[in-house]
Design an enzyme around this catalytic site. Structure first.
Site, PDB file in Angstrom:
ATOM      1  N   GLN A  69      -4.753   9.622  10.724  1.00 27.73           N
ATOM      2  CA  GLN A  69      -3.991   9.675  11.765  1.00 27.73           C
ATOM      3  C   GLN A  69      -3.784   8.084  12.600  1.00 27.73           C
ATOM      4  O   GLN A  69      -2.578   7.774  12.782  1.00 27.73           O
ATOM      5  CB  GLN A  69      -4.544  10.437  12.866  1.00 27.73           C
ATOM      6  CG  GLN A  69      -4.010  12.009  12.763  1.00 27.73           C
ATOM      7  CD  GLN A  69      -2.734  12.195  12.878  1.00 27.73           C
ATOM      8  OE1 GLN A  69      -1.607  11.519  13.466  1.00 27.73           O
ATOM      9  NE2 GLN A  69      -1.809  12.955  11.971  1.00 27.73           N
ATOM     10  N   ASP A  79      -6.623   1.766   7.749  1.00 24.97           N
ATOM     11  CA  ASP A  79      -8.095   1.228   7.728  1.00 24.97           C
ATOM     12  C   ASP A  79      -8.365  -0.357   7.635  1.00 24.97           C
ATOM     13  O   ASP A  79      -9.353  -0.653   7.908  1.00 24.97           O
ATOM     14  CB  ASP A  79      -8.712   1.964   6.435  1.00 24.97           C
ATOM     15  CG  ASP A  79      -9.036   3.167   6.561  1.00 24.97           C
ATOM     16  OD1 ASP A  79      -8.583   3.938   7.468  1.00 24.97           O
ATOM     17  OD2 ASP A  79      -9.295   3.799   5.447  1.00 24.97           O
ATOM     18  N   GLY A  96       0.972  -1.171  -0.040  1.00 19.45           N
ATOM     19  CA  GLY A  96      -0.023   0.192  -0.120  1.00 19.45           C
ATOM     20  C   GLY A  96       0.744   1.436  -0.092  1.00 19.45           C
ATOM     21  O   GLY A  96       1.837   1.343   0.727  1.00 19.45           O
ATOM     22  N   SER A  97       0.376   2.328  -0.762  1.00 22.06           N
ATOM     23  CA  SER A  97       1.196   3.637  -0.833  1.00 22.06           C
ATOM     24  C   SER A  97       0.274   4.601  -0.348  1.00 22.06           C
ATOM     25  O   SER A  97       0.447   5.655  -0.740  1.00 22.06           O
ATOM     26  CB  SER A  97       1.407   3.714  -2.324  1.00 22.06           C
ATOM     27  OG  SER A  97       0.341   3.750  -3.268  1.00 22.06           O
ATOM     28  N   GLY A  98      -0.709   4.409   0.672  1.00 26.32           N
ATOM     29  CA  GLY A  98      -1.714   5.376   1.134  1.00 26.32           C
ATOM     30  C   GLY A  98      -0.809   5.889   2.290  1.00 26.32           C
ATOM     31  O   GLY A  98       0.193   5.909   2.352  1.00 26.32           O
ATOM     32  N   PHE A  99      -1.803   6.421   3.475  1.00 27.75           N
ATOM     33  CA  PHE A  99      -1.038   7.100   4.766  1.00 27.75           C
ATOM     34  C   PHE A  99      -0.215   6.284   5.349  1.00 27.75           C
ATOM     35  O   PHE A  99       0.981   6.728   5.914  1.00 27.75           O
ATOM     36  CB  PHE A  99      -2.213   7.524   5.344  1.00 27.75           C
ATOM     37  CG  PHE A  99      -2.852   8.897   4.827  1.00 27.75           C
ATOM     38  CD1 PHE A  99      -2.290  10.164   5.081  1.00 27.75           C
ATOM     39  CD2 PHE A  99      -4.267   8.928   4.434  1.00 27.75           C
ATOM     40  CE1 PHE A  99      -2.626  11.203   4.828  1.00 27.75           C
ATOM     41  CE2 PHE A  99      -4.662  10.015   3.620  1.00 27.75           C
ATOM     42  CZ  PHE A  99      -3.959  11.410   3.826  1.00 27.75           C
ATOM     43  N   GLY A 100      -0.640   4.921   5.489  1.00 31.81           N
ATOM     44  CA  GLY A 100       0.155   3.943   6.397  1.00 31.81           C
ATOM     45  C   GLY A 100       1.589   3.424   5.655  1.00 31.81           C
ATOM     46  O   GLY A 100       2.504   3.396   6.008  1.00 31.81           O
ATOM     47  N   VAL A 144      -1.381  -6.821  -5.059  1.00 27.51           N
ATOM     48  CA  VAL A 144      -1.135  -8.232  -4.219  1.00 27.51           C
ATOM     49  C   VAL A 144      -2.291  -9.236  -4.290  1.00 27.51           C
ATOM     50  O   VAL A 144      -3.237  -8.862  -4.175  1.00 27.51           O
ATOM     51  CB  VAL A 144      -0.838  -7.798  -2.953  1.00 27.51           C
ATOM     52  CG1 VAL A 144      -0.643  -8.873  -2.174  1.00 27.51           C
ATOM     53  CG2 VAL A 144       0.588  -6.652  -2.876  1.00 27.51           C
ATOM     54  N   GLU A 203     -19.081  16.931   2.498  1.00 28.42           N
ATOM     55  CA  GLU A 203     -18.465  17.763   1.943  1.00 28.42           C
ATOM     56  C   GLU A 203     -18.822  17.764   0.300  1.00 28.42           C
ATOM     57  O   GLU A 203     -18.677  18.994  -0.143  1.00 28.42           O
ATOM     58  CB  GLU A 203     -16.787  17.618   2.242  1.00 28.42           C
ATOM     59  CG  GLU A 203     -16.229  17.744   3.503  1.00 28.42           C
ATOM     60  CD  GLU A 203     -14.872  17.042   3.818  1.00 28.42           C
ATOM     61  OE1 GLU A 203     -14.142  17.746   4.737  1.00 28.42           O
ATOM     62  OE2 GLU A 203     -14.433  16.162   3.248  1.00 28.42           O
TER      63      GLU A 203
HETATM   64  C1  LIG Z   1     -13.244  10.483   0.124  1.00 31.82           C
HETATM   65  C2  LIG Z   1     -12.456  10.573   1.738  1.00 31.82           C
HETATM   66  C3  LIG Z   1     -12.309  11.342   2.540  1.00 31.82           C
HETATM   67  C4  LIG Z   1     -11.548  11.295   3.549  1.00 31.82           C
HETATM   68  N1  LIG Z   1     -11.452  12.300   4.632  1.00 31.82           N
HETATM   69  C5  LIG Z   1     -10.416  12.142   5.923  1.00 31.82           C
HETATM   70  C6  LIG Z   1     -10.328  13.333   6.578  1.00 31.82           C
HETATM   71  O1  LIG Z   1     -10.814  14.333   6.398  1.00 31.82           O
HETATM   72  N2  LIG Z   1      -9.417  13.139   7.534  1.00 31.82           N
HETATM   73  C7  LIG Z   1      -9.210  11.783   7.789  1.00 31.82           C
HETATM   74  O2  LIG Z   1      -8.246  11.596   8.791  1.00 31.82           O
HETATM   75  N3  LIG Z   1      -9.271  10.781   7.063  1.00 31.82           N
HETATM   76  C8  LIG Z   1      -9.934  10.965   5.876  1.00 31.82           C
HETATM   77  N4  LIG Z   1     -10.252   9.868   5.129  1.00 31.82           N
HETATM   78  C9  LIG Z   1      -9.799   8.626   5.517  1.00 31.82           C
HETATM   79  C10 LIG Z   1      -8.229   8.329   5.232  1.00 31.82           C
HETATM   80  O3  LIG Z   1      -7.937   8.921   3.927  1.00 31.82           O
HETATM   81  C11 LIG Z   1      -7.899   6.759   5.590  1.00 31.82           C
HETATM   82  O4  LIG Z   1      -8.096   6.572   7.030  1.00 31.82           O
HETATM   83  C12 LIG Z   1      -6.411   6.567   5.148  1.00 31.82           C
HETATM   84  O5  LIG Z   1      -6.381   6.876   3.855  1.00 31.82           O
HETATM   85  C13 LIG Z   1      -6.141   5.120   5.610  1.00 31.82           C
HETATM   86  O6  LIG Z   1      -4.862   4.992   5.204  1.00 31.82           O
HETATM   87  P1  LIG Z   1      -4.355   3.404   4.694  1.00 31.82           P
HETATM   88  O7  LIG Z   1      -2.898   3.598   4.646  1.00 31.82           O
HETATM   89  O8  LIG Z   1      -4.813   2.392   5.889  1.00 31.82           O
HETATM   90  O9  LIG Z   1      -5.218   3.239   3.455  1.00 31.82           O
HETATM   91  P2  LIG Z   1      -5.306   4.024   2.069  1.00 31.82           P
HETATM   92  O10 LIG Z   1      -4.647   5.300   2.186  1.00 31.82           O
HETATM   93  O11 LIG Z   1      -6.576   3.653   1.537  1.00 31.82           O
HETATM   94  O12 LIG Z   1      -4.100   3.184   1.061  1.00 31.82           O
HETATM   95  C14 LIG Z   1      -4.395   1.949   0.716  1.00 31.82           C
HETATM   96  C15 LIG Z   1      -3.433   1.447  -0.148  1.00 31.82           C
HETATM   97  O13 LIG Z   1      -3.175   0.026  -0.355  1.00 31.82           O
HETATM   98  C16 LIG Z   1      -3.263   0.053  -1.850  1.00 31.82           C
HETATM   99  N5  LIG Z   1      -3.853  -1.537  -2.265  1.00 31.82           N
HETATM  100  C17 LIG Z   1      -4.945  -1.801  -1.779  1.00 31.82           C
HETATM  101  N6  LIG Z   1      -5.138  -3.199  -1.961  1.00 31.82           N
HETATM  102  C18 LIG Z   1      -4.136  -3.635  -2.619  1.00 31.82           C
HETATM  103  C19 LIG Z   1      -3.662  -4.749  -3.298  1.00 31.82           C
HETATM  104  N7  LIG Z   1      -4.216  -5.886  -3.329  1.00 31.82           N
HETATM  105  N8  LIG Z   1      -2.427  -4.872  -3.799  1.00 31.82           N
HETATM  106  C20 LIG Z   1      -1.680  -3.699  -3.774  1.00 31.82           C
HETATM  107  N9  LIG Z   1      -1.966  -2.498  -3.337  1.00 31.82           N
HETATM  108  C21 LIG Z   1      -3.088  -2.306  -2.782  1.00 31.82           C
HETATM  109  C22 LIG Z   1      -3.833   1.143  -2.470  1.00 31.82           C
HETATM  110  O14 LIG Z   1      -3.424   1.453  -3.921  1.00 31.82           O
HETATM  111  C23 LIG Z   1      -3.364   2.218  -1.546  1.00 31.82           C
HETATM  112  O15 LIG Z   1      -1.922   2.855  -2.078  1.00 31.82           O
HETATM  113  C24 LIG Z   1     -10.982  10.130   4.193  1.00 31.82           C
HETATM  114  C25 LIG Z   1     -11.351   8.693   3.279  1.00 31.82           C
HETATM  115  C26 LIG Z   1     -11.902   9.039   2.067  1.00 31.82           C
HETATM  116  C27 LIG Z   1     -12.256   7.888   0.864  1.00 31.82           C
END
Ligand SMILES: Cc1cc2nc3c(=O)[nH]c(=O)nc-3n(C[C@H](O)[C@H](O)[C@H](O)COP(=O)(O)OP(=O)(O)OC[C@H]3O[C@@H](n4cnc5c(N)ncnc54)[C@H](O)[C@@H]3O)c2cc1C
Length: 475
Positions: free
Chosen positions: A335, A323, A13-17, A81, A176
Site C-alpha cells: 500500500q 520500499d 521498477g515494475s513492482g507495486f510502485g 539501471v 507464512e
Molecule cells: C516475501 C514477501 C512478502 C510480502 N508480503 C506482503 C504482504 O502480505 N502485504 C504487503 O502489503 N506487503 C508485503 N510485502 C512487501 C511488498 O511486496 C513491498 O512493500 C512492495 O513490493 C514494494 O513495492 P515497490 O514497488 O517499492 O518495490 P518492488 O515491488 O520490490 O519492485 C521493485 C522493482 O524494481 C526493479 N528493480 C530494482 N532494482 C532495479 C534496477 N537497478 N534496475 C532496474 N529495475 C530494478 C525490480 O525488478 C522490481 O520490478 C512482502 C514482501 C515480500 C518480499
C-alpha cells in the site's frame, strides 16, 4: 513541420510502485518508459506459495509488457539501471552488453529493496532469501529436495539434518513460510515416502527479536505463535544467527538472565534447508540519487529520506516511492508503494495542466489499510485501523483468513490469474494436493553456479559463458 516532444516520464521498477505509476498515467499527455530488471510484475506477498508448491510463478508474476500492452503511451524496457544523472536528467540501463540512455522530464524511482544479511552476505549462499521468482523456485527445489535426500540417506544424523528446516526471521514472510512447510509435510507429503515420515520433520522459526510478528503487536504475535506451535513449528526467539554454512546454522541465545537453558553461548542447529527472511536493504539506486541531490540523505536501510512530497531535495520532479522511500509511519508494504505512486503521478498530471507549484504542494498522506499474515489454511491474523480513532481492530482465525484471501485476490493482477488462483486455493485448501510440486536441478544449483562464475570472472560471466558455448557448438 516541427513536432513538439511530449513530457517524458521514466519509471524505474515494475513492482507495486512502478506498475501503479505507469497505469495512473494512462490518460495523461506523456510518454512513459518503464525500465525494470525483470520482465514481470511480481506479487511478492504470495511468493511463499510458489516456494511451497501451491501456486505457479506465472500466477503471481504476469509479464509487464502484456499487462501494459493496450496502454499505448508506455514503452517497457528490460534492463538493469546502472546510472541516474540528475543534472543531465538521464537514466542509464543495461541489458547484457547493450547500454541504453533514456532522458526524462519526470522520474519515478520504485526500485524496492533486497534481502539484507546485516553485513554477512556470505550467508546468502546457504540461506537464500525470498524476494524474487528465482528465490521462490530455488526454495521450492531446496525444500522438496531435502525430503528426497532424506529418503535415500542411511545415516540417522544426516537424515535428521535433511529433515530440519530453519526459517530465520519471524515477520509475516517467516510466519507464512514456516506454517506452509509444516502443512506441506503434514498434509501433502504424508504417506508418499517409504523410509521417512515427512510429518516428523522439524520446522524451526527463529528470530533475534523477543516476539513473533513484532509490527503487529503482542496479542496477535502470541496468537500466531500458538497457532504455529499447534502445527508443530518450533519457535525460537531471542536467538541470533551468528553463522550459516552448508551443514547448518550457529545461533547465540540472547536472554541468558531470563532462561537458565540459554546461557548466551553458541549452539548449532544442523539443517539442510535454511531460509532467510530477516531483513531488507533498499536498492543501491537510493544512495545514487541522494548523493546527487541538494542534501537528501539515506537511512540505515539505504532508503531515501524524501521530502514531504516524496521528491529529493532540489529536484521537484524526481520522486522516490515504495520500499525505497523513507517516510515516517509508512511501512514497507504494497500500500505504501501504490499510494506513493498515485501521489507522484497526480503531481505530474497537475504540472502538465499548469497547476503545480512545487513549493506549495500538499504533503503525501498515507492511508493505513491494515496488515495481515496467514498462519495456515483457514487461519490468519489481521489488524485493521478503526476509522477516526487511533485504535486498531485485531482478530485472528477463519474470518481473518477469509479477509486475507479476498484482499489478495483483489490485488492480484489480471482476471485470469485471479480465477486460476481461486481454483488452485480451493483445491489446495480443501484437499491435500498441491499442483506445483515439480522441481528441477536448475532451480537448486543455478544461482550458486552463476555466482561462483561471476565472482571469478565478472558480472557478465554467465551470459558470456552461455554465448561462447552456443557459438562453439554451432561452429
Ligand atoms: C516475501 C514477501 C512478502 C510480502 N508480503 C506482503 C504482504 O502480505 N502485504 C504487503 O502489503 N506487503 C508485503 N510485502 C512487501 C511488498 O511486496 C513491498 O512493500 C512492495 O513490493 C514494494 O513495492 P515497490 O514497488 O517499492 O518495490 P518492488 O515491488 O520490490 O519492485 C521493485 C522493482 O524494481 C526493479 N528493480 C530494482 N532494482 C532495479 C534496477 N537497478 N534496475 C532496474 N529495475 C530494478 C525490480 O525488478 C522490481 O520490478 C512482502 C514482501 C515480500 C518480499
Amino acid at each position: 513541420m516541427t513536432t513538439v516532444k511530449r513530457h517524458q516520464v521514466v519509471i524505474i521498477g515494475s513492482g507495486f510502485g512502478g506498475l501503479k505509476a505507469a497505469r495512473s498515467l494512462k490518460h495523461a499527455d506523456v510518454d512513459v518508459t518503464l525500465i525494470s530488471r525483470t520482465t514481470t510484475h511480481l506479487f511478492q506477498p504470495l511468493l511463499y506459495q510458489v516456494a511451497t508448491g501451491i501456486l505457479s510463478e506465472g500466477e503471481i508474476a504476469p509479464t509487464t509488457r502484456l499487462v501494459l500492452r493496450d496502454q499505448k503511451n508506455v514503452r517497457v524496457r528490460l534492463g538493469e539501471v546502472e546510472g541516474i544523472d540528475l543534472q543531465a536528467k538521464t537514466v542509464t540501463s543495461r541489458l547484457m552488453s547493450q547500454e541504453t540512455v533514456t532522458p526524462y522530464d519526470s522520474l519515478i524511482v520504485a526500485a524496492g529493496a533486497q534481502q539484507s544479511y546485516f553485513g554477512n552476505d556470505h550467508f546468502a549462499t546457504f540461506a537464500p532469501g525470498m524476494k524474487t521468482i528465482d528465490d521462490a523456485l530455488e526454495l521450492r527445489g531446496r525444500i522438496l529436495g531435502a525430503f528426497e535426500a532424506a529418503e535415500v540417506v542411511t545415516d540417522h544424523a544426516e537424515r535428521e539434518r535433511r529433515l530440519t528446516f530453519v526459517v530465520v526471521g519471524a515477520g509475516p514472510t517467516g510466519v507464512e513460510l514456516a506454517g506452509q512447510i509444516a502443512e506441506l509435510a503434514e498434509r501433502t507429503l504424508a504417506g508418499a515416502f517409504r523410509s521417512i515420515r515427512p510429518e516428523d520433520c522439524r520446522v524451526i522459526l527463529l528470530d533475534a527479536a523477543p516476539a513473533v510478528l513484532p509490527p503487529m503487536g503482542r496479542k496477535l504475535g502470541l496468537k500466531a505463535q500458538k497457532r504455529l506451535e499447534r502445527l508443530g513449528v518450533e519457535i525460537q526467539l531471542n536467538a541470533m544467527v551468528t553463522n550459516v554454512d552448508y551443514m547448518g546454522i550457529t545461533v547465540k541465545d540472547k536472554d541468558k538472565d531470563k532462561d537458565k537453558d540459554k546461557d548466551g553461548s553458541e549452539r548449532r542447529i544442523e539443517c539442510a534447508c535454511k531460509v532467510w527472511s530477516a531483513g531488507v536493504q533498499a536498492s543501491p539506486l537510493g544512495e545514487l540519487i541522494a548523493e546527487q541531490s541538494d542534501g537528501s540523505q539515506i537511512d540505515r536501510a539505504g532508503r531515501v529520506i524524501v521530502e514531504p512530497d516524496l521528491t529529493v531535495k532540489g529536484h521537484p520532479y524526481v520522486f522516490v516511492v515504495g520500499d525505497l522511500m523513507a517516510v515516517p509511519d509508512v511501512p514497507g508494504m504494497a500500500q505504501g508503494a501504490i499510494q506513493g505512486a498515485a501521489y507522484a503521478t497526480d503531481i505530474i498530471k497537475r504540472a502538465l495542466a499548469g497547476q503545480d507549484d512545487p513549493a506549495n504542494r500538499e504533503p503525501f498522506k498515507y492511508w493505513d489499510k491494515g496488515s495481515m499474515a496467514t498462519v495456515s489454511r483457514f487461519d490468519a491474523v489481521a489488524q485493521v485501523p478503526i476509522p477516526k480513532t487511533s485504535k486498531k481492530l485485531e482478530f485472528g482465525g477463519p474470518l481473518a483468513w477469509l479477509a486475507w484471501l479476498v484482499l489478495h485476490l483483489v490485488y492480484l493482477v489480471g482476471y485470469k490469474n485471479r480465477l486460476t488462483t481461486l481454483v488452485t486455493w480451493f483445491i489446495t485448501f480443501l484437499g491435500r494436493g498441491r499442483g506445483q510440486m515439480a522441481i528441477t536441478s536448475q532451480m537448486i544449483y543455478a544461482r550458486t553456479a552463476m555466482q561462483a562464475l561471476q565472482s571469478r570472472q565478472g558480472p557478465l560471466a554467465a551470459v558470456e559463458a552461455a554465448d561462447k558455448i552456443e557459438k562453439d557448438e554451432s561452429a
